[in-house]
Motif scaffolding. Structure first.
Motif, short mmCIF file in Angstrom:
data_model
loop_
_atom_site.label_atom_id
_atom_site.label_comp_id
_atom_site.label_asym_id
_atom_site.label_seq_id
_atom_site.Cartn_x
_atom_site.Cartn_y
_atom_site.Cartn_z
N PHE A 617 0.86 -1.18 0.00
CA PHE A 617 0.00 0.00 0.00
C PHE A 617 0.90 1.24 0.00
CE2 PHE A 617 -2.15 -3.49 1.99
CZ PHE A 617 -3.47 -3.39 1.59
N ALA A 618 0.41 2.32 -0.62
CA ALA A 618 1.19 3.57 -0.63
C ALA A 618 0.26 4.73 -0.90
CB ALA A 618 2.29 3.51 -1.70
N ASP A 619 0.69 5.93 -0.50
CA ASP A 619 -0.09 7.12 -0.80
C ASP A 619 0.37 7.72 -2.12
OD1 ASP A 619 1.81 9.59 -0.32
OD2 ASP A 619 2.20 8.22 1.34
N ALA A 620 -0.39 8.68 -2.63
CA ALA A 620 -0.13 9.23 -3.97
C ALA A 620 1.15 10.05 -4.04
CB ALA A 620 -1.31 10.09 -4.41
N LEU A 621 1.67 10.50 -2.90
CA LEU A 621 2.94 11.23 -2.88
C LEU A 621 4.10 10.31 -2.52
CD1 LEU A 621 1.87 14.55 -1.08
CD2 LEU A 621 2.26 14.18 -3.52
N THR A 622 3.80 9.03 -2.31
CA THR A 622 4.76 8.00 -1.91
C THR A 622 5.59 8.42 -0.71
OG1 THR A 622 6.45 8.69 -3.53
CG2 THR A 622 4.88 7.00 -4.22
N LEU A 623 4.96 9.09 0.23
CA LEU A 623 5.62 9.45 1.48
C LEU A 623 5.47 8.35 2.52
CD1 LEU A 623 4.46 13.19 1.70
CD2 LEU A 623 6.75 12.35 1.12
N ASN A 624 4.45 7.53 2.37
CA ASN A 624 4.20 6.41 3.28
C ASN A 624 3.98 5.15 2.47
OD1 ASN A 624 3.32 7.47 6.34
ND2 ASN A 624 3.08 8.99 4.70
N SER A 625 4.59 4.05 2.89
CA SER A 625 4.40 2.75 2.23
C SER A 625 4.23 1.68 3.29
CB SER A 625 5.60 2.40 1.34
OG SER A 625 5.80 3.39 0.35
N LEU A 626 3.34 0.76 3.03
CA LEU A 626 3.07 -0.34 3.95
C LEU A 626 3.03 -1.63 3.16
CD1 LEU A 626 2.23 -1.38 6.80
CD2 LEU A 626 -0.15 -0.96 6.10
N GLY A 627 3.74 -2.66 3.66
CA GLY A 627 3.75 -3.94 2.97
C GLY A 627 3.61 -5.11 3.93
N PHE A 628 2.88 -6.13 3.49
CA PHE A 628 2.76 -7.38 4.23
C PHE A 628 3.35 -8.49 3.37
CE2 PHE A 628 -0.71 -4.62 5.49
CZ PHE A 628 -0.64 -4.66 6.88
N PHE A 629 4.05 -9.42 3.99
CA PHE A 629 4.76 -10.40 3.19
C PHE A 629 4.77 -11.77 3.86
CE2 PHE A 629 7.74 -8.41 6.08
CZ PHE A 629 8.45 -9.48 6.61
N ILE A 630 4.95 -12.77 3.02
CA ILE A 630 5.20 -14.14 3.46
C ILE A 630 6.03 -14.79 2.37
CG2 ILE A 630 3.06 -15.00 2.46
CD1 ILE A 630 2.97 -17.06 4.73
N GLY A 631 7.01 -15.61 2.78
CA GLY A 631 7.83 -16.25 1.77
C GLY A 631 8.79 -17.27 2.35
N ARG A 632 9.24 -18.14 1.48
CA ARG A 632 10.21 -19.17 1.84
C ARG A 632 11.43 -18.98 0.95
NH1 ARG A 632 11.65 -24.63 0.55
NH2 ARG A 632 12.09 -25.87 2.43
N GLY A 633 12.62 -18.79 1.58
CA GLY A 633 13.84 -18.52 0.84
C GLY A 633 14.74 -19.72 0.70
N LEU A 634 15.93 -19.49 0.16
CA LEU A 634 16.88 -20.57 -0.06
C LEU A 634 17.41 -21.18 1.24
CD1 LEU A 634 19.06 -19.28 -3.02
CD2 LEU A 634 17.32 -21.06 -3.04
N ASP A 635 17.32 -20.41 2.33
CA ASP A 635 17.76 -20.99 3.61
C ASP A 635 16.69 -21.88 4.23
OD1 ASP A 635 15.89 -19.14 4.37
OD2 ASP A 635 17.24 -17.92 5.59
N GLU A 636 15.55 -22.03 3.49
CA GLU A 636 14.46 -22.94 3.88
C GLU A 636 13.67 -22.46 5.08
OE1 GLU A 636 15.51 -27.15 3.76
OE2 GLU A 636 17.38 -26.60 2.74
N TYR A 637 13.84 -21.21 5.45
CA TYR A 637 13.00 -20.59 6.47
C TYR A 637 11.78 -19.97 5.80
CZ TYR A 637 16.31 -20.94 10.37
OH TYR A 637 17.13 -21.39 11.37
N THR A 638 10.63 -20.09 6.43
CA THR A 638 9.42 -19.41 5.98
C THR A 638 9.12 -18.29 6.96
OG1 THR A 638 8.55 -21.44 5.01
CG2 THR A 638 6.99 -19.65 5.41
#
Length: 794
Positions: A617-638
């Protein structure tokens, strides 16, 4: 300006993202946030909804926002018809505050469908051949929004309904047109800025001369026009050559079919590089064929083009306006386009030329009241303000010139200026702090007399002080001198480009046969130093004047005879826009919108199935950004978590929190964490001219080891100069001091960097680094952790 990378860079980066982003830690992917489009500590903004448009503006810009509301109400229905569809997102139109005095604007689909229009147009009064800076921005940038927003295929439209502008393996799957060449995008936008009865760059004699000189040299080929920053007209060739190419398409096949290219091009969601097929679908002929036909037409016309044959004083890869006084003519050049600029001073009496290298910002040179040289330009004057003014050889603003385009000084010392904050639409001329006139050109100062042009519809009227002298039909021209007989010299259109003219005794005559003169200053009544367009450089030449029985040429575009001409001109077709006010405050934190879901995945030989999902999520002036994430990487941690960035205030920071969802083989040790934290903060305490000073602090709690909690501080100071299309710094002197603390161990260090350009693309650099630590090397869990995880982002 379209905010996108060149086609090849986007392709390579997007391809790399599709293959390797899944290997990166979700923690860092979630930290991919947008930098603010306005300065930190900016003025309050307000918002209003008009049709399919969200207007964002300051209280000072309320009258301009009200005008913009009417323009968008008239413009969008026309563009919907011309481009063949309605945008799938609300369009955010930002009118920036007076703290962002930049002569530019941009359009982008990221994080959402929007455009940002800066307030610095008075700095470029002669470039756009238009009646209004704000109108040109709105017509041009909104065209970009329609170009890029197109998704006329079921895959992209369906993905966008779920992922918005996110990446589904490859970024262009959701926004296919983002990888199209700026030659097509900017050229089409120049075409569309030029049919509204407000002028536009297709009326520019300079643009015409530049295009014909490229044609004369045989340079109008697909290889040259498609490549960015490899050839003369660096960057601007997208607008110049692209504009006239698209004018040819519109004249041959019609404006609506020409604009329909973008809808047709968006069909190719999987591989949007079929320019030939897309154009063939839109107009019935492919790109290579139409470009060759246009090139042939331009080459034929170029045979009638007359060039200067004077004595060359200097040459430059970039054009800065000339200026002068009773004794001298002065201007800034960059002969190679990659070196430190030079100030060129021509002595009118002796003909002596002196050149002095220096850290000059680009712009017209003005001799200040103290006799020193400075350039009209725009730059940071502190970390939170970008102002237009006069800047000295060190990139520092001259005292008393802030927020003013200084044209020069009268004999009593009063400054002749354009007031930047009030010049969002048209340059507002002030003399000694008092309002004088509204102009549509730069001002030539002769003693205590002022000469300038004022535009009314297509009539361009030459003024001496407040008295009208003569008028010409067109949008292009500026005053460059006066002679001893009272003749006024000015630049205006010729049939094949741009030339030097004189008005005297009620008539205008051409003073040199060349069609390539785009600027000039008189040496005496019979000689001038002119700036001429070449095929590989701009040249500054001394020429002998000889009157030609030719008046300024009226450029008439075919669009002037079309029913859509001026259809979006609110002076002809007033719009009943709702009355705007300051009742609704734009609060970036609360006005964030869903912008993208990024989804990438893959299979690794060792780690197995890996993936990365982030919702942003972000505002139109890109002064604030918010992100939610989930993922599994090469180190096999989720991992899963959230990240928030803010660049609105004094401290630019990002805060990320995450938790461990799954571990490799479910192995757990006492030192492993179930959660973690990553935080960074930057305080840009010094940003002025070429100087930069920033304090960075970061803190990290690791998920693999509870004891690993490094806290780091870096203090950076630097002077950085890079000019034109130089691939490396022309000068860099930087110093860093850093401190890190982790598990009772303290590390200290520093870094020195030096780089210098020595001309002719020869560069040298040297780096030095020192670090020390009080760590006991025998202790466990100390040192630098090395991982095979890769960070890649678009």
């Amino acid at each position: 300006m379209l905010q996108q990378r060149c086609r090849s860079d986007l392709f390579l980066k997007a391809l790399r993202l599709s293959m390797t982003a899944v290997l990166s830690l979700p923690l860092f992917v979630a930290g991919i946030m947008f930098a603010g489009d306005v300065v930190m500590m900016d003025e309050p903004y307000y918002e209003a909804k008009v049709r399919n448009t969200e207007l964002i503006y300051t209280e000072q810009n309320l009258p301009f926002a009200q005008y913009t509301a009417g323009v968008e109400m008239a413009l969008q229905p026309l563009y919907e018809k011309m481009y063949g569809y309605t945008m799938d997102e609300t369009l955010s139109v930002v009118l920036t505050s007076e703290y962002n005095q930049i002569p530019n604007g941009f359009s982008t689909q990221y994080p959402n469908n929007r455009q940002v229009n800066y307030i610095g147009g008075a700095l470029m009064a002669d470039y756009f051949s238009a009646t209004s800076w704000l109108d040109t921005l709105l017509y041009h940038e909104t065209a970009h929004n329609y170009q890029m927003n197109a998704k006329d295929n079921p895959i992209s439209s369906t993905l966008h309904s779920v992922l918005a502008n996110g990446a589904f393996f490859i970024p262009w799957f959701t926004v296919p047109n983002i990888v199209e060449s700026p030659f097509m995008a900017e050229g089409n936008a120049v075409l569309n800025e030029s049919w509204h009865g407000k002028g536009g760059r297709l009326y520019s004699g300079q643009f015409k001369a530049e295009t014909l000189m490229q044609a004369k040299a045989g340079y109008l080929t697909s290889e040259r026009v498609y490549n960015d920053n490899y050839f003369f007209l660096y960057g601007s060739h997208f607008y110049t050559l692209g504009g006239f190419y698209h004018y040819y398409l519109a004249q041959t096949f019609g404006l609506q079919k020409t604009n329909d290219y973008w809808k047709k091009h968006s069909h190719y969601w999987f591989w949007p590089f079929f320019t030939n097929d897309s154009l063939n679908a839109a107009v019935g002929k492919d790109f290579e064929t139409t470009l060759a036909a246009w090139s042939e037409k331009m080459e034929a016309e170029s045979k009638a083009l007359k060039q200067t044959k004077g004595e060359t004083v200097a040459s430059s890869q970039f054009l800065n306006p000339m200026n002068g006084d009773g004794e001298q003519i002065y201007f800034v050049v960059n002969e190679t386009g990659r070196d430190t600029p030079e100030l060129v001073v021509y002595d009118k009496r002796s003909g002596k030329v002196t050149k002095k290298r220096g850290s000059w910002l680009s712009g017209k040179v003005v001799r200040t009241g103290s006799g020193t040289y400075a350039t009209q330009s725009s730059n940071f004057t502190n970390p939170w303000r970008i102002y237009i003014g006069l800047f000295d050889n060190d990139g520092q603003i001259v005292k008393g010139t802030r927020s003013n385009v200084v044209e020069g000084y009268l004999s009593d010392g009063r400054a002749v200026t354009f007031d930047v904050p009030s010049s969002y639409r048209l340059p507002q001329l002030y003399v000694g702090g008092d309002f004088y006139a509204q102009t549509t050109s730069s001002v030539f100062i002769d003693g205590d007399d002022l000469y300038y042009f004022v535009q009314k519809e297509k009539s361009r009227t030459l003024y001496k002080n407040k008295t009208a002298l003569t008028s010409l039909q067109g949008y292009y021209g500026h005053v460059v001198g006066t002679d001893s007989d009272g003749g006024v010299f000015f630049i205006a259109n010729t049939e094949h480009g741009s030339g030097l003219f004189r008005f005297q005794d009620g008539k205008s005559v051409q003073m040199h046969p060349a069609d390539t003169i785009v600027d000039a200053r008189l040496i005496d009544d019979t000689h001038a130093l002119v700036a001429a367009v070449g095929s590989d450089a701009y040249t500054f030449e001394t020429v002998t004047l000889s009157p030609q029985k030719k008046a300024p040429y009226e450029v008439k575009l075919f669009v002037e005879d079309e029913p859509y001409y001026r259809a979006a001109d609110t002076e002809v077709h007033p719009q009943k826009a709702p009355k705007l006010g300051t009742d609704e405050r734009f609060i970036p934190l609360l006005d964030m919108r869903y912008s993208a879901t990024n989804l990438v995945m893959g299979v690794d030989d060792d780690a197995g199935f890996v993936y990365d999902v982030s919702v942003n999520f972000a505002d139109a002036l890109t002064l604030n950004s918010l992100g939610f994430f989930i993922g599994r990487g090469l180190d096999e941690y989720t991992l899963g978590g959230a990240s928030y960035s803010n660049s609105q205030y004094f401290i630019d920071f990002t805060l990320t929190g995450y938790g461990v969802i799954d571990r490799p083989d479910n192995n757990t040790t006492a030192d492993e964490n179930d959660y973690g934290l990553f935080a960074t903060a930057a305080i840009p305490f010094w940003r002025q001219g070429y100087y930069d000073g920033t304090l960075n602090v970061s803190y990290y709690e690791d998920y693999e080891a509870k004891s690993r909690k490094p806290l780091s501080t870096v203090l950076s100071l630097s002077r950085y100069e890079q000019y034109g299309v130089s691939m490396y710094p022309n000068f860099l002197l930087g110093a860093e001091g850093y401190y890190s603390s982790d598990r009772g161990t303290n590390a200290f260090g520093g870094k020195l960097r030096y780089a210098q350009g020595y001309g002719h693309e020869f560069y040298a650099k040297a780096n030095g680094k020192y670090v020390t630590s009080d760590a006991d090397n025998a202790r466990d869990n100390h040192g630098v952790k090395v991982t095979k995880n890769i960070y890649s982002a678009l």
